[in-house]
Design a protein around this motif. Structure first.
Motif, PDB file in Angstrom:
ATOM      1  N   TYR A  46      37.065   8.607  31.491  1.00 39.65           N
ATOM      2  CA  TYR A  46      36.703   9.825  32.213  1.00 39.65           C
ATOM      3  C   TYR A  46      37.785  10.126  33.242  1.00 39.65           C
ATOM      4  CZ  TYR A  46      31.928  10.226  30.440  1.00 39.65           C
ATOM      5  OH  TYR A  46      30.838  10.419  29.634  1.00 39.65           O
TER       6      TYR A  46
ATOM      7  N   LEU B 183      20.182  12.270  23.381  1.00 38.31           N
ATOM      8  CA  LEU B 183      19.850  11.245  22.398  1.00 38.31           C
ATOM      9  C   LEU B 183      19.753  11.861  21.020  1.00 38.31           C
ATOM     10  CD1 LEU B 183      17.086   9.070  24.085  1.00 38.31           C
ATOM     11  CD2 LEU B 183      19.430   8.406  23.578  1.00 38.31           C
TER      12      LEU B 183
ATOM     13  N   LYS C 118      36.389   9.036  23.676  1.00 40.50           N
ATOM     14  CA  LYS C 118      35.420   7.955  23.513  1.00 40.50           C
ATOM     15  C   LYS C 118      35.656   7.200  22.213  1.00 40.50           C
ATOM     16  CE  LYS C 118      31.793  10.831  21.411  1.00 40.50           C
ATOM     17  NZ  LYS C 118      30.378  11.289  21.529  1.00 40.50           N
TER      18      LYS C 118
ATOM     19  N   ASN D  76      22.681   1.938  26.129  1.00 35.96           N
ATOM     20  CA  ASN D  76      23.311   3.117  26.717  1.00 35.96           C
ATOM     21  C   ASN D  76      23.505   2.951  28.221  1.00 35.96           C
ATOM     22  OD1 ASN D  76      23.096   4.404  24.137  1.00 35.96           O
ATOM     23  ND2 ASN D  76      20.952   4.734  24.578  1.00 35.96           N
TER      24      ASN D  76
ATOM     25  N   ALA E 138      17.203   7.634  18.578  1.00 41.83           N
ATOM     26  CA  ALA E 138      17.483   7.158  19.939  1.00 41.83           C
ATOM     27  C   ALA E 138      18.861   6.554  20.090  1.00 41.83           C
ATOM     28  CB  ALA E 138      16.405   6.206  20.415  1.00 41.83           C
ATOM     29  N   THR E 139      19.842   7.127  19.460  1.00 45.86           N
ATOM     30  CA  THR E 139      21.227   6.711  19.671  1.00 45.86           C
ATOM     31  C   THR E 139      21.881   7.672  20.646  1.00 45.86           C
ATOM     32  OG1 THR E 139      21.407   5.801  17.459  1.00 45.86           O
ATOM     33  CG2 THR E 139      23.462   6.294  18.591  1.00 45.86           C
ATOM     34  N   ASN E 140      22.416   7.136  21.705  1.00 48.37           N
ATOM     35  CA  ASN E 140      23.056   7.974  22.705  1.00 48.37           C
ATOM     36  C   ASN E 140      24.409   8.465  22.195  1.00 48.37           C
ATOM     37  OD1 ASN E 140      24.481   8.766  25.194  1.00 48.37           O
ATOM     38  ND2 ASN E 140      22.663   7.969  26.170  1.00 48.37           N
ATOM     39  N   THR E 141      24.696   9.732  22.430  1.00 48.57           N
ATOM     40  CA  THR E 141      26.006  10.247  22.007  1.00 48.57           C
ATOM     41  C   THR E 141      27.118   9.614  22.832  1.00 48.57           C
ATOM     42  OG1 THR E 141      25.981  12.081  23.565  1.00 48.57           O
ATOM     43  CG2 THR E 141      24.999  12.461  21.406  1.00 48.57           C
ATOM     44  N   GLY E 142      26.753   9.096  23.982  1.00 54.00           N
ATOM     45  CA  GLY E 142      27.740   8.419  24.803  1.00 54.00           C
ATOM     46  C   GLY E 142      28.400   9.297  25.830  1.00 54.00           C
ATOM     47  N   GLU E 143      28.333  10.589  25.675  1.00 48.83           N
ATOM     48  CA  GLU E 143      28.989  11.449  26.645  1.00 48.83           C
ATOM     49  C   GLU E 143      28.017  11.773  27.764  1.00 48.83           C
ATOM     50  OE1 GLU E 143      30.649  15.053  25.186  1.00 48.83           O
ATOM     51  OE2 GLU E 143      31.433  15.644  27.143  1.00 48.83           O
ATOM     52  N   LEU E 144      28.423  11.476  28.972  1.00 49.17           N
ATOM     53  CA  LEU E 144      27.648  11.821  30.145  1.00 49.17           C
ATOM     54  C   LEU E 144      28.110  13.166  30.684  1.00 49.17           C
ATOM     55  CD1 LEU E 144      27.503   8.480  32.152  1.00 49.17           C
ATOM     56  CD2 LEU E 144      25.956   9.339  30.395  1.00 49.17           C
TER      57      LEU E 144
ATOM     58  N   PHE F 262      34.842   4.500  26.892  1.00 47.40           N
ATOM     59  CA  PHE F 262      35.160   5.874  27.262  1.00 47.40           C
ATOM     60  C   PHE F 262      36.223   5.884  28.366  1.00 47.40           C
ATOM     61  CE2 PHE F 262      31.167   7.333  25.342  1.00 47.40           C
ATOM     62  CZ  PHE F 262      30.400   6.186  25.415  1.00 47.40           C
TER      63      PHE F 262
ATOM     64  N   GLN G 257      18.825   4.090  35.491  1.00 46.17           N
ATOM     65  CA  GLN G 257      18.908   4.835  34.246  1.00 46.17           C
ATOM     66  C   GLN G 257      17.492   5.074  33.727  1.00 46.17           C
ATOM     67  OE1 GLN G 257      20.898   2.676  31.122  1.00 46.17           O
ATOM     68  NE2 GLN G 257      20.223   4.082  29.532  1.00 46.17           N
TER      69      GLN G 257
ATOM     70  N   TYR H 176      20.878   9.461  34.574  1.00 49.85           N
ATOM     71  CA  TYR H 176      21.462   8.379  35.361  1.00 49.85           C
ATOM     72  C   TYR H 176      21.682   8.837  36.802  1.00 49.85           C
ATOM     73  CZ  TYR H 176      23.145   6.915  30.663  1.00 49.85           C
ATOM     74  OH  TYR H 176      23.257   6.573  29.331  1.00 49.85           O
TER      75      TYR H 176
ATOM     76  N   LEU I 285      34.761  13.922  30.539  1.00 47.84           N
ATOM     77  CA  LEU I 285      35.093  12.994  29.464  1.00 47.84           C
ATOM     78  C   LEU I 285      36.457  13.332  28.864  1.00 47.84           C
ATOM     79  CD1 LEU I 285      34.116  10.684  27.561  1.00 47.84           C
ATOM     80  CD2 LEU I 285      33.265  12.493  26.049  1.00 47.84           C
TER      81      LEU I 285
ATOM     82  N   GLN J 250      15.149   6.844  30.557  1.00 52.69           N
ATOM     83  CA  GLN J 250      15.079   7.466  29.244  1.00 52.69           C
ATOM     84  C   GLN J 250      13.720   8.136  29.192  1.00 52.69           C
ATOM     85  OE1 GLN J 250      16.885   5.578  25.850  1.00 52.69           O
ATOM     86  NE2 GLN J 250      15.127   6.090  24.580  1.00 52.69           N
TER      87      GLN J 250
ATOM     88  N   PHE K  41      28.017  15.255  34.070  1.00 53.66           N
ATOM     89  CA  PHE K  41      27.783  14.978  35.482  1.00 53.66           C
ATOM     90  C   PHE K  41      27.524  16.263  36.264  1.00 53.66           C
ATOM     91  CE2 PHE K  41      28.636  10.537  36.296  1.00 53.66           C
ATOM     92  CZ  PHE K  41      29.258  10.139  35.130  1.00 53.66           C
TER      93      PHE K  41
END
Lengths: 112, 118
Positions: free
Chosen positions: A36, B97, A49, A98, B101-107, A34, B48, B33, A46, B50, B109
Motif C-alpha cells: 500500500y 467478501l 497484491k 483475513n 467468505a474469501t476476502n478479496t484482500g483489498e482494503l 500486499f 476486525q 477494520y 493499494l 466480519q 480506507f
C-alpha cells in the motif's frame, strides 16, 4: 500470528533511477501479501497484491513485486522513479482469517 | 460508489476524557477494520469485524478501548479514558467478501480520524 518486516525505514533515490523497497514476511499459512502507498495527508491506496497466483505481480504506476517463498520476501520495485512516487510505502500480510498486518513503513524520497 | 466514511476528522481532548469515532463502510462490505496509526509508524490493527461478529481483537486495549458493529454495517470505536499515548490517526477500512467468505484482500480506507490528547 503473521508479521512483516520492512528492512529500510527510509530510501532515497534520484529521479529516473530504480526503486527497491524490501519486505520480509512471517506466516504459518500460505499468505496473501500486499503493498500500500500513503501520500502525505491522503488515504492509503493499494498498489498491488499477491494471492497465490503468479509470483511476479504488477501493480499501478509501474510498480511490481516478486513473491519468493524460499526467501520469505516480497520486495517492491520500479525501474524508474518519478517525483510523484515520493510517499510512505507499507508491506502488508494477510492470513486465512483475513487478518491484515502492516509493516512499519518505508519512506521513499525522490531527488530531482 | 461512496467510499468509507469516518467522523469526526479531527478531535482534541484532554487526558481522561472520552471520545468516540464513527465509521460507515462501503455498502456490501462484510469485513470492517479499525487501525491505529501513530505518527511515523505503520497502522496497527485494533479490531476486525466480519458482519457483526468480532474476528480479531487481540491488540485492542480492552481496559479503555471498545468497539461495536451492532447491525453489521456501521461501527463505533470508543476510548474511555483517553491517555496521552492514544494520540494517533484512527483508520477505518472495509473489505468485500466473495461467495464462500474469501476476502478479496483489498482494503478500502477512510480518511481517518486524527485524535490529539493533551
Amino acid at each position: 500470528a503473521q508479521s512483516v518486516t520492512q528492512l529500510d525505514s527510509h530510501v532515497s533515490v534520484s529521479e529516473g533511477t530504480p526503486v527497491l523497497l524490501r519486505c520480509n514476511y512471517s506466516s504459518s499459512y500460505s499468505p496473501s501479501l500486499f503493498w500500500y502507498v500513503q501520500h502525505p495527508n491522503k488515504g492509503l491506496q493499494l498498489l498491488l497484491k499477491y494471492t497465490s497466483a503468479a509470483t511476479l505481480v504488477k501493480g499501478i504506476n509501474g510498480f511490481e513485486a516478486e513473491f519468493k517463498k524460499s526467501e520469505t520476501s516480497f520486495h517492491l520495485t520500479k525501474p524508474s522513479a518519478h517525483m510523484s512516487d515520493a510517499a510512505e510505502y507499507f508491506c502488508v500480510v494477510s492470513d486465512h482469517n483475513n487478518d491484515m498486518r502492516f509493516g512499519a513503513g518505508t519512506r521513499l524520497t525522490v531527488k530531482p | 460508489e461512496a467510499g468509507v466514511a469516518q467522523s469526526p476528522r479531527y478531535k482534541i481532548i484532554e487526558k481522561r476524557q472520552s471520545v468516540a469515532f464513527w465509521c460507515n463502510p462501503i455498502s456490501g462490505h462484510a469485513t470492517l477494520y479499525w487501525y491505529q496509526q501513530i505518527l511515523g509508524q505503520g497502522p496497527k490493527l485494533l479490531i476486525q469485524f466480519q458482519n457483526n461478529g468480532v474476528v480479531d481483537d487481540s491488540q485492542l486495549p480492552k481496559d479503555r478501548f471498545s468497539a461495536e458493529r451492532l447491525k453489521g454495517v456501521d461501527s463505533t470505536l470508543k476510548i474511555q479514558p483517553a491517555k496521552l499515548e492514544d494520540s494517533a490517526v484512527y483508520l477505518c477500512a472495509s473489505s468485500f467478501l466473495l461467495a464462500g467468505a474469501t476476502n478479496t484482500g483489498e482494503l478500502f480506507f477512510g480518511e481517518g480520524s486524527r485524535l490529539t490528547v493533551l
